[in-house]
Design an enzyme around this catalytic site. Structure first.
Site, PDB file in Angstrom:
ATOM      1  N   TYR A  58     -29.356   5.724 -17.410  1.00 43.42           N
ATOM      2  CA  TYR A  58     -30.013   7.001 -18.322  1.00 43.42           C
ATOM      3  C   TYR A  58     -31.379   7.289 -17.594  1.00 43.42           C
ATOM      4  O   TYR A  58     -32.384   6.875 -17.449  1.00 43.42           O
ATOM      5  CB  TYR A  58     -30.353   6.783 -19.389  1.00 43.42           C
ATOM      6  CG  TYR A  58     -29.301   6.594 -19.867  1.00 43.42           C
ATOM      7  CD1 TYR A  58     -27.870   6.889 -19.745  1.00 43.42           C
ATOM      8  CD2 TYR A  58     -28.805   5.687 -21.607  1.00 43.42           C
ATOM      9  CE1 TYR A  58     -26.431   6.741 -20.360  1.00 43.42           C
ATOM     10  CE2 TYR A  58     -27.082   5.412 -21.527  1.00 43.42           C
ATOM     11  CZ  TYR A  58     -26.661   6.271 -21.766  1.00 43.42           C
ATOM     12  OH  TYR A  58     -25.566   5.915 -22.370  1.00 43.42           O
TER      13      TYR A  58
ATOM     14  N   ARG B  42     -26.127  23.063 -25.509  1.00 49.64           N
ATOM     15  CA  ARG B  42     -26.121  22.153 -24.711  1.00 49.64           C
ATOM     16  C   ARG B  42     -24.853  23.138 -23.555  1.00 49.64           C
ATOM     17  O   ARG B  42     -24.384  22.767 -22.811  1.00 49.64           O
ATOM     18  CB  ARG B  42     -24.562  20.882 -24.295  1.00 49.64           C
ATOM     19  CG  ARG B  42     -24.542  20.073 -23.738  1.00 49.64           C
ATOM     20  CD  ARG B  42     -23.701  19.234 -24.139  1.00 49.64           C
ATOM     21  NE  ARG B  42     -24.733  17.962 -25.203  1.00 49.64           N
ATOM     22  CZ  ARG B  42     -24.300  15.947 -25.399  1.00 49.64           C
ATOM     23  NH1 ARG B  42     -23.576  15.850 -24.980  1.00 49.64           N
ATOM     24  NH2 ARG B  42     -25.439  16.203 -25.496  1.00 49.64           N
TER      25      ARG B  42
END
Length: 325
Positions: free
Chosen positions: A55, A230
């Site tokens: 990440y 998104r």
């Protein structure tokens, strides 16, 4: 907040966990918001915080480690993952013994920890012998760098069964937990994985409860995409692929079920996952405190049997079973 055991282990984790996928926020206003969100989680009984070395190139681990330093280590359950590339070198990826050992050392450094509570194989590595991977993970437990280890996506029932045979043969520390995607839109683990975990005593910590945002209810049939959502920026278009008329019709029906139960769709979606006893927790991200405040209301939320049946009818899910004759 309620707590559950991770499979047959003695480890207890909060039903709602906080997943950290943040980018490098250092010095930005968003850093303060993320810090406040972690604090709110801790203050409301969340004890499980999930991350991964992939990440944001390690930035998520560094951020979470810095924030969690403020709290007693014994009260926290912290996890990370290994598999994806951490550099350009030929051994900077996968589940070889070398990459696993290099990665755990860097993760512990990033997070300023002496050990991880849980460490996941982020994907399955077809280029590395499974025995090598399992020996390496078991050795991390023996060394005290990891307390429990598990696996995530691409580890189907057959691979879990094969892993168990290797673990039994060499008397290794066992797989304690799996972390698959699971939500009202994607129920694939009910076909086989859930039953295998039940048989082997493996806990299930699920992620992506809103199905990339489909189950938040923000996307409506015949309406434009919400600004900044998104679906307007995701590079691989996962959410866009889910925004079919059929799926959006199901979302509207699920919204009605939530309304009848006096709640909202995100809470219903997470509470539905927690109705399954095999589930140890739901890992949910939160970009702001108000989102987290809503998420934690799913812990302990009971869905009546008739509503569960209605949800099954809406989703149209049927567990695969092959019948001959």
């Amino acid at each position: 907040m309620k707590y559950r055991s991770v499979g047959k282990s003695g480890l207890k984790i909060s039903e709602i966990a906080l997943g950290s996928w943040v980018t490098d926020l250092k010095g930005t206003a968003a850093e303060d918001v993320a810090h406040e969100t972690v604090k709110l989680a801790y203050d409301n009984g969340v004890n499980f915080f999930d991350c991964a070395d992939a990440y944001s190139g390690g930035a998520a681990e560094r951020f979470l480690g810095e924030v969690l330093k403020e709290y007693p280590r014994k009260e926290l359950v912290i996890s990370s993952k290994v598999f994806f590339p951490t550099g350009d070198g030929v051994n900077d990826r996968g589940l070889s013994r070398k990459h696993i050992f290099e990665s755990i050392n860097q993760t512990l450094k990033n997070m300023q920890l002496d050990y991880l509570d849980m460490y996941f194989c982020h994907r399955f590595d077809e280029t590395t012998d499974l025995t090598e991977t399992l020996r390496a993970m078991s050795d991390l437990v023996a060394q005290g760098k990891v307390l429990y280890y598990g696996v995530s996506e691409e580890w189907g029932s057959a691979r879990l069964e094969e892993a168990q045979r290797i673990i039994d043969r060499y008397n290794l520390y066992p797989i304690t937990v799996v972390q698959p995607q699971y939500n009202l839109q994607d129920r694939y683990i009910e076909h086989e994985i859930m039953g295998t975990c039940r048989k082997l005593g493996i806990g299930i910590t699920t992620f992506s409860p809103p199905a990339q945002g489909l189950l938040t209810g923000k996307y409506r049939k015949g309406q434009p995409l919400p600004a900044g959502s998104r679906a307007t920026w995701q590079s691989d278009h996962q959410i866009n692929d889910l925004l079919t008329d059929e799926n959006l019709d199901k979302v509207e029906q699920l919204r009605k079920v939530a309304d009848e139960l006096g709640t909202n769709l995100p809470i219903l979606s997470m509470a539905w996952i927690l109705q399954h006893p095999e589930i140890s927790c739901v890992i949910a991200g939160a970009s702001k405190p108000s989102q987290l405040e809503n998420n934690i209301k799913a812990s302990g939320f009971e869905i009546p049997a008739d509503a569960m049946a209605e949800i099954d009818k809406i989703t149209g899910f049927h567990r695969f079973e092959r019948h001959v004759g």
